[in-house]
Scaffold this active site. Sequence first.
Site, PDB file in Angstrom:
ATOM      1  N   CYS A   1       0.835  -1.199   0.000  1.00  0.00           N
ATOM      2  CA  CYS A   1       0.000   0.000   0.000  1.00  0.00           C
ATOM      3  C   CYS A   1       0.871   1.251   0.000  1.00  0.00           C
ATOM      4  O   CYS A   1       0.667   2.171  -0.789  1.00  0.00           O
ATOM      5  CB  CYS A   1      -0.928  -0.034   1.217  1.00  0.00           C
ATOM      6  SG  CYS A   1      -2.105   1.342   1.267  1.00  0.00           S
ATOM      7  N   CYS A   2       1.871   1.268   0.899  1.00  0.00           N
ATOM      8  CA  CYS A   2       2.797   2.408   0.953  1.00  0.00           C
ATOM      9  C   CYS A   2       3.520   2.566  -0.386  1.00  0.00           C
ATOM     10  O   CYS A   2       3.793   3.683  -0.832  1.00  0.00           O
ATOM     11  CB  CYS A   2       3.833   2.224   2.059  1.00  0.00           C
ATOM     12  SG  CYS A   2       3.193   2.485   3.736  1.00  0.00           S
TER      13      CYS A   2
ATOM     14  N   CYS B   1      -1.314   8.168   7.024  1.00  0.00           N
ATOM     15  CA  CYS B   1      -2.634   7.860   6.483  1.00  0.00           C
ATOM     16  C   CYS B   1      -3.560   7.395   7.605  1.00  0.00           C
ATOM     17  O   CYS B   1      -3.130   6.737   8.551  1.00  0.00           O
ATOM     18  CB  CYS B   1      -2.533   6.755   5.430  1.00  0.00           C
ATOM     19  SG  CYS B   1      -1.534   7.235   4.017  1.00  0.00           S
TER      20      CYS B   1
ATOM     21  N   CYS C   1      -3.716   3.647   9.055  1.00  0.00           N
ATOM     22  CA  CYS C   1      -2.520   3.117   9.716  1.00  0.00           C
ATOM     23  C   CYS C   1      -2.001   4.019  10.822  1.00  0.00           C
ATOM     24  O   CYS C   1      -0.861   3.897  11.259  1.00  0.00           O
ATOM     25  CB  CYS C   1      -1.430   2.845   8.688  1.00  0.00           C
ATOM     26  SG  CYS C   1      -1.843   1.542   7.527  1.00  0.00           S
TER      27      CYS C   1
ATOM     28  N   CYS D   1       7.425   3.932   6.195  1.00  0.00           N
ATOM     29  CA  CYS D   1       6.615   3.652   5.017  1.00  0.00           C
ATOM     30  C   CYS D   1       7.497   3.139   3.883  1.00  0.00           C
ATOM     31  O   CYS D   1       7.044   2.385   3.034  1.00  0.00           O
ATOM     32  CB  CYS D   1       5.859   4.903   4.569  1.00  0.00           C
ATOM     33  SG  CYS D   1       6.929   6.215   3.969  1.00  0.00           S
TER      34      CYS D   1
END
Lengths: 551, 436
Positions: free
Chosen positions: B136-137, B218, B221, B244
């Site tokens: 995702c990062c 975000c 998280c 990240c």
Amino acid sequence: MYRYDQFDAEFVAGRVAQFTDQVERRISGELSEDQFRPLRLMNGLYLQLHAYMLRVAVPYGTMNSTQLRKLAHIARTYDRGYGHFTTRQNIQFNWPRLDDVPQILSELASVEMHAIQTSGNCIRNVTTDQFAGAAADEIIDPRPVAEIIRQWSSLHPEFSFLPRKFKIAITGAPNDRAAIKFHDIGLMAQQDEQGKVGWAVYVGGGMGRTPMVAKEISPFVPHSDLLAYLESILRVYNRYGRRDNKYKARIKILVHEEGLATLREQVESEFLQVRGGVLNLPDDELSRIKAYFAPPAFKDSDARFDLAALKVSDPEFARFVLHNTNQHAQAGYTSITISLKPVGGVPGDATDAQMEVVADLAQRFSFDELRVSHEQNLVLPHVAIDDVRAVYEALNGAGLGEANVGQITDMIVCPGLDYCALANARSIPVAQEISRRFGSARRQEEIGDLKIKISGCINACGHHHAGHIGILGVEKRGTELYQITVGGNAGENAAIGNILGRGIVAEEVPDAIEQLVEIYLKARSGAEENFLGTLKRVGEAPFREALYGND
Amino acid sequence: MEMIEQSDPISAHQTNAGKDRLRAFGIITLNSMFAQKDASGVLRMAIEDLLADELAVVSSFGADSAVLLHMVSKIDPNLPILFLQTGRHFPQTLAYVKTLSKRLGLANVRLLAPDSDELVRFDPDEDLWKSDPNACCHIRKIVPLDKALGGFGGWVSGRKRYQTEERGALSHFELTSDNRIKVNPLAYWEGADIAAYKKTHDLPEHPLFAEGFASIGCAPCTSAVTNGENPRSGRWRGLNKAECGIHFDVNRRISPAMNKAELTLFRDGEFVADPWGKWVEGTAPVLARYVHVPLVEFVVNRAAYLASLHPLGLLVGAGDDVMEVASDLGRFSSIAVEFPAFTDGRGYSSARLLAERLGYKGELRAVGDVLADQIPLMRRCGVNAFVVSHAATRKALEKGVPGRIDVFMQPAGGDEIPVGTRAFVRRAPNFTVSTP
């Protein structure tokens, strides 16, 4: 005399710990000899021909009996049973083992002694008149000022890596017994019109390969400004002294090359900045230090020697009194010089047993005080005239009764090629031969005061330049040769001797001296005219001719 | 306020001799050119000299971001500020981007959005953060930033050592594997420094800060932290993840520690990197910076050196007369006194004249043959830094200055003389002057 306070003790202890660590690093191999060298030199440890040599400082030549006993103990325990007193009023041990040196230093520290700054390119032990605080002719006792200079110069952060070594001598009497004009800085007490005492400052004296008599840079510096003035000279020297050639690095060369006027201008301009600052010496501080040097509790006495009577009743003792005592400022007292120049002996050496005897005498007869003279003798500064006979007998019992102070066998002699890594020729055997040749009392009496000084190389540790007769060992094509000089004078009328001619071999030296003495005896106007007087009157020619004929 | 979407990076790579020279120092030199907490100094040098026209700031507009952005606004409000618009931010963060930018007058904030095709492909349900937060990062941060950095020679981050263990070795400047310089002005700042700065400049807080969010990324998280928790412990809570990934280098580590042996300057009790370079003969005075200019050279071209704005040092050779530059000492950030050989003691006089007579207060360093046993003497003459190349000396200094004698017999150095005492009145702590 000066006693350590907690501060001095801590200071010296710190230095011992530091050097102990350095020796350990050397022994473990962490430090190479090259890296160790400057460090050991800062602690007076030299590497000589055969062994290490440790030079222990005797500040301005003053000691007490406890200290001398400790030196005897060190000679016995760590060396070969003797020590050698030097022209810098210090003592050298010739055979210490490297791994014993930290222990020796810590033993020294226990009696307030050390080897700091007895070598290296720093300010060395301050030397003075061996009769300081006792002599009748003294204007002021120079020892408090010498002590203050010692403190100021000890581990000086700015002046520990000078272009070359730096020697300061100070005298409080007009009769210079400290050879101040052969020092980098010489200080002579002066009184101004108001009777205020200060110092005439001489700069740039020295021996070595370029002998120079110091020149007066200032006629009068008051006590309060003395440290500021010294710091100014040292700073100018540190910044501008030559570093390209170690033989031209002493301040005498700077004086010679720049001229006294230029140097004075630089020093004075620095002095303007420094004076009146933290180095200003207030009276109460001088008084505080002076208190350490207060005269001992003399007894009222009008005792005096009757030399004429003694000469009849006790001629040997009379001779001792005549030569080995110096007039004391205090009635009923005298200063005794203990000659370390027995006929045929090694000049300046004393055994551990002799040191013990002298320590004992100092304790019993001289208010526990002792001095080392720059002429390599010991002095009991304050002996009651009534006690001199007892001291004389005790000295005789220890082989220390030689009554030759100031005479032809009382020679200054460097260790020479027998010990020294720098020497070109032996000095000690030559001195011993001369001493035997002129050893008889009658002969010495006939000749009168005559100073012979012998160096085994051009570095002139034996002060040959300043000898009435000087002997310099040189080496030519593998042969040790000796040059003879005449006319040197270490006193207030300082002068450098002139070389008479080519060098001669060791075996010829005693004959040559004999010839010079014969010329003098023949030419002198009377017994009261000394060697220098005759030389001045008749010139060098007859002396040169005696040695070399007409060629 | 103008808000620009991702635009073409600056294309012109402007190079000039000064910049090259500065870069030629290398990372080790750049580091410790500044006091640890001199964040503004680091930033200014990076913006104006080191990376002029090719520097960007990367900001999360998080809990502490206002500090760095405020400093930037004071130096160059037009500097590109890159904000990773991941699409998963808290609405409060997006509001804060606007309020803070307006408040600080930031004129060049750029929002970096993820590639929409990739989002459709890898995270259609917007729940990738649950199953694979690293991926995702990657999509939302790493790829967009990599793209955006293409035109920049370096970038500024607001990271601080105290935040996590991994960031504990952070230095002011890092060289990244893609050969960019990463600048971390706040590397040495502590939480208290941040708080104090915010207060002094009355900076608006992130709206979530008051709710216990100490580090804000975000929304999915990020969680609040409790008192005593590490500020970044609210990020990826419960996962074995602290970064990240935008700060990872090739070895997946951040800010590799510097090799100790490369630190040659001993100052304030430790070896640090030497920020100063070697002066090269023939360098035009106007170009000289961060070098010790030989005294003779300085005197000859005095006017030019005085006119130059660059940081300058002075090299005092053993035979030089420091009085010749008595009136120029304010010009130098560092003065090096040369000791060409162990036995050459002229530098001791130069050092004392500089420190005592001329009142020079800055860095006074000994260079040349500097050995352990001289250091106590040098210190007493006013030397406060030592360039050491001798291995045994280095070892000795690391163990603690050897052979230190704390008592001394004479005054030297301005601070050794307590008021009311004199030269020869020997003194040291806890000792009293005695009488016989």
